[in-house]
Scaffold this active site. Structure first.
Site: not given
Ligand code: TYD
Length: 130
Positions: A44-46
């Site tokens: 749940m990130h970039s």
């Protein structure tokens, strides 16, 4: 996807990973995720700059990828399959089997400032470049 060559003989199987050969960058960091609780979602990130290759060396898990234009879902279920995740891709990992060991090779040291952890910030960063 990167398919790694398996060197099989009577005693078992071996996969070799080499930077700038079958891994398309300098390997600065390796970490692995295991004992992941069922029904939980990780990632749940970039990343603004980081590139990574994800390899499920044991068990299986699913990875979703989103570059803001397209979405894809990939099942990692073999130790000779690597998933190259370039920068600016939102990723989520889920459906971990109880025995899953997800190994990640990265081209940079850990840097919290390289993360974008909010999806709206991710979309804004892709759109505006900041
Ligand atoms: P995080 O990247 O949020 O894990 P995931 O994306 O798999 O859910 O990292 C979890 C914690 O571990 C967070 O406190 C940062 C820390 N961490 C490091 O110290 N070094 C690392 O190389 C990584 C990937 C995480």
């Amino acid at each position: 996807m990167i398919n790694f060559q398996i060197r099989e003989n009577i005693s078992g199987s071996l996969v070799a990973l080499e930077e700038n050969k079958n891994i398309p960058f300098d390997i600065r960091r390796v970490y692995y995720i295991y004992d992941t609780k069922k029904d939980l979602v990780r990632g749940m990130h970039s990343h603004k700059a980081l590139q990574q290759v994800l390899i499920c060396v044991k068990g299986s898990c699913t990875v979703s990828l989103d570059d803001s234009l397209e979405k894809a879902e990939v099942v990692l279920d073999a130790p000779n399959k690597g998933l190259l995740v370039r920068s600016n891709v939102w990723r989520e990992m889920y459906d971990f089997s109880p025995d899953c060991v997800l190994m990640v090779l990265a081209d940079k040291h850990y840097d919290e400032a390289d993360y974008i952890r909010d999806y709206q910030d991710f979309l804004r960063y892709i759109r505006d470049g900041k």
